[in-house]
Enzyme design. Structure first.
Site, PDB file in Angstrom:
ATOM      1  N   GLN A 125       0.830  -1.195   0.000  1.00 22.38           N
ATOM      2  CA  GLN A 125       0.000   0.000   0.000  1.00 22.38           C
ATOM      3  C   GLN A 125       0.866   1.248   0.000  1.00 22.38           C
ATOM      4  O   GLN A 125       1.073   1.869   1.032  1.00 22.38           O
ATOM      5  CB  GLN A 125      -0.885  -0.040   1.251  1.00 22.38           C
ATOM      6  CG  GLN A 125      -1.912   1.043   1.330  1.00 22.38           C
ATOM      7  CD  GLN A 125      -3.150   0.724   0.548  1.00 22.38           C
ATOM      8  OE1 GLN A 125      -3.553  -0.416   0.482  1.00 22.38           O
ATOM      9  NE2 GLN A 125      -3.741   1.724  -0.044  1.00 22.38           N
ATOM     10  N   PHE A 126       1.360   1.643  -1.177  1.00 23.01           N
ATOM     11  CA  PHE A 126       2.235   2.810  -1.247  1.00 23.01           C
ATOM     12  C   PHE A 126       1.503   4.088  -0.849  1.00 23.01           C
ATOM     13  O   PHE A 126       2.118   5.053  -0.401  1.00 23.01           O
ATOM     14  CB  PHE A 126       2.874   2.949  -2.636  1.00 23.01           C
ATOM     15  CG  PHE A 126       1.986   3.567  -3.667  1.00 23.01           C
ATOM     16  CD1 PHE A 126       2.007   4.928  -3.902  1.00 23.01           C
ATOM     17  CD2 PHE A 126       1.121   2.787  -4.424  1.00 23.01           C
ATOM     18  CE1 PHE A 126       1.186   5.504  -4.859  1.00 23.01           C
ATOM     19  CE2 PHE A 126       0.305   3.342  -5.377  1.00 23.01           C
ATOM     20  CZ  PHE A 126       0.323   4.716  -5.599  1.00 23.01           C
ATOM     21  N   THR A 127       0.181   4.104  -0.964  1.00 22.65           N
ATOM     22  CA  THR A 127      -0.562   5.323  -0.644  1.00 22.65           C
ATOM     23  C   THR A 127      -0.508   5.671   0.843  1.00 22.65           C
ATOM     24  O   THR A 127      -0.841   6.796   1.223  1.00 22.65           O
ATOM     25  CB  THR A 127      -2.036   5.231  -1.108  1.00 22.65           C
ATOM     26  OG1 THR A 127      -2.665   4.137  -0.459  1.00 22.65           O
ATOM     27  CG2 THR A 127      -2.119   5.067  -2.617  1.00 22.65           C
TER      28      THR A 127
END
Length: 149
Positions: free
Chosen positions: A78-80
């Site tokens: 989950q880079f966000t």
């Protein structure tokens, strides 16, 4: 590294309408790798997540860990989670690690959990995923290897 830990009754992740990972009682972990993360950040998460005491004991107190209860783990990249929305209206993701760095750290985290004999499922790095869960409690904890919230 940054993570969202959710105690779940069940969770699954799908890609192209096919379930690729599914767990029952345990933790859904959203995991983001930061560009300046080091081995010590990975080690922090590998120790903290399975030992975090968020499961109830016989007295109803959150006093047991994932290891204690024999729960499962579903790990989603989950880079966000590294998004910075302090300025303007669109988050900036410049702090997120590039795939060349993020993928090996994500993979090492998963390997570490499996080495601890935790039933571990995973999403598909970089894919458009749909995640379904039944949050238990709800219990949701934010972790960051560099700071506290």
């Amino acid at each position: 590294m940054r993570a969202v830990v959710q105690r779940v009754k069940r969770a699954n992740v799908s890609v192209d309408n096919k379930i690729i990972g599914e767990i029952s009682h345990g933790i859904l972990l959203l995991l983001g790798v930061e560009g300046n993360d080091e081995e010590k950040d990975l080690e922090y998460m590998c120790d903290k997540v399975p030992n975090l005491r968020i499961f109830e004991d016989e007295n109803g107190k959150m006093n047991r860990s994932l290891l204690d209860v024999g729960g499962s783990l579903l790990v989603i990249s989950q880079f966000t989670l590294l998004g910075d929305a302090r300025k303007g209206r669109r988050p900036s993701f410049t702090e997120a690690a590039q795939p060349e760095k993020a993928i090996p750290m994500y993979t090492k985290f998963i390997s570490s959990m499996k080495e601890k004999n935790i039933v571990t499922q995973e999403g598909e790095f970089g894919a458009d995923m749909q995640v379904e869960l039944v949050n238990d409690g709800p219990v949701t904890i934010l972790l960051d290897s560099k700071k506290t919230f």
